[in-house]
Motif scaffolding. Structure first.
Motif, short mmCIF file in Angstrom:
data_model
loop_
_atom_site.label_atom_id
_atom_site.label_comp_id
_atom_site.label_asym_id
_atom_site.label_seq_id
_atom_site.Cartn_x
_atom_site.Cartn_y
_atom_site.Cartn_z
N VAL A 43 -24.32 2.85 -19.34
CA VAL A 43 -25.18 3.09 -18.18
C VAL A 43 -26.54 3.61 -18.63
O VAL A 43 -27.59 3.28 -18.04
N GLN A 44 -26.58 4.44 -19.67
CA GLN A 44 -27.85 4.95 -20.17
C GLN A 44 -28.74 3.81 -20.69
O GLN A 44 -29.97 3.82 -20.47
N ASN A 45 -28.16 2.81 -21.33
CA ASN A 45 -28.95 1.65 -21.78
C ASN A 45 -29.55 0.92 -20.59
O ASN A 45 -30.71 0.49 -20.61
N PHE A 46 -28.74 0.79 -19.51
CA PHE A 46 -29.24 0.14 -18.30
C PHE A 46 -30.40 0.93 -17.71
O PHE A 46 -31.42 0.38 -17.28
N VAL A 47 -30.27 2.26 -17.67
CA VAL A 47 -31.31 3.10 -17.06
C VAL A 47 -32.59 3.05 -17.90
O VAL A 47 -33.71 3.06 -17.37
N ILE B 83 -20.53 0.74 -10.52
CA ILE B 83 -20.77 1.74 -9.48
C ILE B 83 -21.92 2.67 -9.87
O ILE B 83 -22.84 2.94 -9.08
N LEU B 84 -21.89 3.17 -11.12
CA LEU B 84 -22.95 4.08 -11.58
C LEU B 84 -24.30 3.37 -11.62
O LEU B 84 -25.33 3.92 -11.22
N GLN B 85 -24.31 2.10 -12.10
CA GLN B 85 -25.57 1.36 -12.16
C GLN B 85 -26.14 1.15 -10.76
O GLN B 85 -27.35 1.30 -10.53
#
Length: 985
Positions: A826-830, A862-864
């Motif tokens: 998720v951090q990579n996505f953010v 969900i987090l993304q």
């Protein structure tokens, strides 16, 4: 007069001597037998008590020994864990220590060392060699989960392919206080317990068993029973242990059927902390062998005692029965008709006294025999008279002729001058003349009734005790009891009153009169009382017949009313038919049925019947609580006025006085009930005063209940019909909307997704220079085309995802993973989302979070979606992502908080609805179709999670959701909850 029966021959050997002999022998034998049996039972009880004490001590000792041995095994494993903590997981030092443990303690057959993630780093076994690539992940095993929590673990007993019993032990490897670096697991072969059980000797033929918590045999002196996987749950002591595994044996040395089909004494003792039990059995015949020898000696002594006692009893019986036989011979002589015979016995005891009384009896017998025929003839006449009365009572159920026939018989048999039967009326509390007989019938014209409790007749009726005056002119009791002295003025001297009772209740009296004084003998009094009892039978039969006939009529009428109610749902015709049957029974002058208006509560006439049609024209509407009808409708209690002309309560309750003005005297109002509510009333009028019996009131109440059923059925039918019409229309509208939605989604799938993929593909080729070089502005334009095309593709995919969820075709891909792994993705996505750095991203994720067993990709999505949603509505500010463990709930909490535009309170309940967007989203600044949050909520429902939102406009929004540690365990915990999807295998 000669005797008609011949005297039996004199027996020289009287029967009493033999009875004394046999009774003496019986008592002696019973006493000796009781003594023998009691001694045997006492000895048996003492032997069983000693056996119980011995078996309890041995079983407890063996159970404690086994518990200590298993405890030492656990301690040795814990010592190994302490030594292993000095080396890194999988190091050679750990392998060497493990090998030494297997070598030093042959009970351990396999030892595995697990790291803190449940992965095997060492596995050494006597039965096989494990290569490095054969080591597996044991994180889902119960022994690892218990050990990683810092707790010791002992598995239930299981068997291998050789049928030998084993258990698994596990203890944590502690690097320091509160720090667990792994778990050591050992497999223990329990065959060493066979020797311990086999060495237990507590009796010549006793056996010892060791069973586990399921009744499986763990150890026995005969190992073949264990190797056959014997289960002893049918053994009576094992069943008792399985029912109460933590409690001691409440009945040691209890008798029951043993394993080999023999009756045994058995005791068990639970093994401390293991859930096992040591069971001891000893054959009953072996335990009680000494008792059998003692019983044979006791039987021999019993036989000798009976023989000696017999000789003594024969001598005593001959001594006692000699004068009795003499007395018997005298009886035989008297029986032959020689009443002058006397016996001469001089024994100086009770038999001599009996002989004297026998001689006196013979003298009296001679005197009374002459009067016997006369008394027999008189008694026969009395019985014949009583038979005639009984026959008259049983011949007819018509009470009047029966009473007349019986009283005539009484007068004739006892030669009374006059006799009369008076019966009690419960309503008036008076006794009325029902039948009379005698030479002076005019006497009964004046005393044709008596008041209950007054005078002589009323006193007898009240107390139920007969009174007879031989001469009323000389009897002070008559002067005291009588108030009118009417019998004395009529020249009566003999006056007797007998009660007529039935089932201990006085229902009338019989009065007997004579002009001359006389005395009733005891036999005459008994005969007259018996005749009165027969009169009571006649009265009871007549009353019972009348009540039965009346009850049958009432039941038939109630059946007709019920049948009428159930035949039609037309309320008006049903009520008119019911009120017609109502008046056929009770014969009121007028009857009306009022029903309550559900809206206003007013009581309106729905059916009426009157012998005077003009009488029903005065009916009006009554409000709840108004007048008598309104009061009954309010309270639900009936009101009955037997005579409104003299009833003060009527004048107080009635404001219109319609009943009194109409010239009617009787008024009754009954409630009509349905579902414990008053829905109407029944008004009944009568021209004359009237008393309703309890049975009549109950019948009216039952019919009112049936009317209530009819009204309720009609109303329910009307409501059901209306609801059916509304439901049919709603179903049609819903089906049309669902069809339009399906058509729309199908069109999107085929018409939008395919060309959009073509656009994205060609734009990628153009950007990469496949069709030639691009200028800087052209490349920027292509970047925008690709960016917005991918946004559009995500929106279409969201719609298709929602369609799959609603069609219940969405499944879960369950894996066990670390939360850190998902957070990293998720951090990579953010980072890609916030490549410009316009928003500050804050991460608060603690280390060493428990692993999750759920769908990792859906958690990442969900987090993304939540972070992307926060980024979209936070032009500038902060987005904070927090994760924390909730061990008390076995869940992990995720929080996504932003300082964006926030959500208005009236929109908080709608944001998870499909296609719902904030008002700001329609301005074009915030793209989307309102499906992201709906998909998130449905994902969490599939994963047994939950989500909540808190927001304040202009301040920001916080989304919080939780997931269980293990999806499978959560499913078990929510086994009673219906799931809208199939669980993954």
């Amino acid at each position: 007069m000669e005797w008609k029966r011949a005297a039996p021959p004199f027996r020289s050997h009287g029967g009493i001597r033999y009875r004394l002999l046999w009774m003496g022998l019986l008592f002696l034998g019973v006493a000796l037998l009781i003594n023998t049996v009691a001694g045997s039972l006492y000895t048996r009880r003492q032997i069983k008590r000693a056996a119980a004490q011995l078996q309890t001590e041995v079983a407890s000792k063996v159970a404690n020994q086994i518990a200590d041995i298993m405890s030492r095994k656990t301690e040795r494993l814990m010592d190994l864990a302490v030594a292993l903590s000095l080396y890194d997981p999988g190091a050679d030092g750990q392998r060497l220590l493990t090998l030494l443990m297997l070598k030093n303690d042959r009970a351990f057959t396999e030892i595995a060392v697990l790291d803190r993630f449940g992965r095997e780093v060492i596995n050494i076994s006597e039965r096989r060699v494990y290569l490095d690539n054969e080591l597996s992940n044991r994180s889902i095993e119960e022994y690892f989960r218990q050990g990683i929590k810092g707790e010791s673990y002992l598995s239930p007993v299981y068997t291998t392919d050789k049928a030998e019993p084993y258990v698994k032990m596990a203890v944590p490897i502690m690097e320091g206080p509160g720090r667990i670096s792994g778990v050591v697991v050992a497999e223990v072969n329990l065959t060493f317990l066979w020797q311990i059980i086999g060495d237990v000797k507590f009796s010549e033929a006793g056996n010892t068993y060791l069973v586990d918590g399921q009744g499986n045999l763990i150890a026995h002196a005969d190992p073949s029973l264990v190797l056959r996987r014997t289960n002893l749950h049918d053994h009576f002591k094992v069943r008792e242990f399985l029912a109460r595994p933590a409690q001691k044996d409440a009945n040691p040395a209890e008798e029951g059927m043993g394993l080999m089909g023999r009756l045994v004494l058995s005791t068990y003792a639970p093994v401390r902390g293991l859930g096992w039990a040591v069971v001891l059995t000893e054959p009953v015949d072996v335990a009680l062998a000494d008792l059998s020898v003692m019983e044979r000696y006791a039987v021999l002594l019993l036989f000798v005692g009976v023989m000696v006692g017999s000789l003594l009893i024969i001598w005593v019986s001959n001594k006692i029965t000699a004068p009795i036989r003499e007395l018997h011979r005298g009886v035989e002589v008297i029986r032959q008709g020689k009443l002058d015979h006397r016996v001469d016995i001089a024994t100086g005891d009770e038999i001599e006294q009996l002989a004297k009384e026998f001689n006196e009896m013979a003298s009296e017998l001679k005197n009374s025999y002459s009067m016997l025929e006369q008394r027999v003839e008189q008694r026969a006449g009395d019985l014949a008279a009583l038979y005639d009365v009984t026959t008259a009572v049983n011949q007819s159920l018509d009470l009047a002729p029966v009473l007349q026939q019986v009283i005539q018989k009484v007068t004739a048999v006892f030669r009374f001058d006059a006799s009369g039967v008076f019966l009690f009326d419960p309503q008036t509390k008076e006794l009325f003349l029902r039948a009379a007989s005698g030479s002076s019938p005019d006497f009964w014209r004046s005393p044709s009734r008596y008041r209950f409790g007054h005078g002589v007749a009323g006193r007898v009726a009240e107390t139920g005790e007969a009174i007879a005056f031989e001469d009323i002119t000389r009897d002070a009791r008559y002067q005291e009891f009588s108030r009118t002295h009417e019998a004395e003025r009529a020249g009566i001297r003999f006056f007797a009153v007998f009660p007529i009772t039935t089932k201990l209740e006085t229902v009338g009296i019989v009065v007997c009169l004579c002009h001359e004084a006389r005395r009733l003998t005891e036999d005459e009094s008994r005969l007259l009382a018996s005749m009165c009892d027969q009169i009571g039978v006649a009265v009871e039969k007549a009353n019972l017949f009348e009540q039965t006939s009346k009850r049958a009529t009432e039941i038939a009428t109630l059946y007709d009313v019920t049948k009428t109610v159930n035949q039609s749902l037309d309320l008006d015709s049903t009520l008119q038919e019911v009120i017609k049957k109502f008046n056929e029974i009770f014969v009121f002058n007028s009857t009306r049925i009022f029903l309550s208006d559900p809206q206003t509560g007013e009581q309106r006439v729905h059916a009426s019947y009157s012998t005077d049609p003009a009488g029903c024209q005065t009916a009006r509407v009554f409000h709840r609580g108004e007048g008598i009808i309104g009061r009954v409708a309010e309270t639900g209690e009936p009101i009955i006025f037997e005579d409104v002309r003299t009833d003060a309560t009527y004048r107080q309750l009635s404001s219109s006085k319609n009943t009194q003005r109409a010239g009617k005297a009787f008024l009754a109002v009954f409630p009509i009930m349905a579902k414990f509510k008053t829905i109407g009333t029944i008004l009944c009028n009568g021209a004359e005063p009237r008393h309703l019996a309890l049975s009549e009131i109950q019948l009216i109440a039952s019919m009112a209940g049936q009317i209530g059923v009819a009204v309720e059925n009609a109303r329910l039918y009307s409501e059901m019909k209306q609801k059916s019409i509304e439901l049919e229309k709603a179903n049609q509208d819903m089906e049309a909307a669902s069809r339009a939605k399906r058509d729309f989604l199908a069109a999107m799938s085929h018409e939008l997704r395919t060309p959009l993929n073509v656009i994205i593909g060609n734009a990628d080729l153009c950007k990469d220079g496949f069709f030639g070089g691009l200028t800087g502005k052209q490349r920027d334009a292509m970047e925008k085309v690709l960016r917005y095309s991918r946004i559009l593709l995500k929106l279409i995919n969201d719609v298709l995802t929602l369609t799959k969820i609603e069609a219940k075709k969405m499944s879960l891909d369950l894996t066990t993973f670390e939360v850190d792994e998902v957070i990293e993705q998720v951090q990579n996505f953010v980072e890609q989302l916030n490549h410009g750095g316009g928003v500050k991203i804050s991460w608060k994720v603690p280390a060493k979070l428990p692993p999750l067993s759920t769908d990792a990709l859906k958690l990442e999505e969900i987090l993304q979606n939540l972070i992307g949603n926060a980024y979209k509505f936070t032009p500038s500010g902060t987005i904070e992502i927090r994760v924390r463990d909730l061990p008390s709930e076995h869940r992990i909490e995720f929080v996504v908080a932003d300082t964006g535009i926030g959500i208005k309170p009236d929109n908080l309940d709608k944001i998870f609805d499909e296609f719902h967007q904030l008002e700001e989203a329609h301005t074009g600044q915030y793209s989307g179709v309102g499906l992201g949050l709906s998909i998130i909520k449905k994902y969490l429902e599939l994963m047994l999670g939950d989500i909540r939102v808190e927001s304040e406009p202009g301040v920001g929004t916080t989304f919080t959701f939780t997931l269980p540690y293990s999806f499978s365990e959560a499913v078990v915990a929510h086994a009673e909850m219906p799931l809208d999807f199939e669980l993954p295998s």
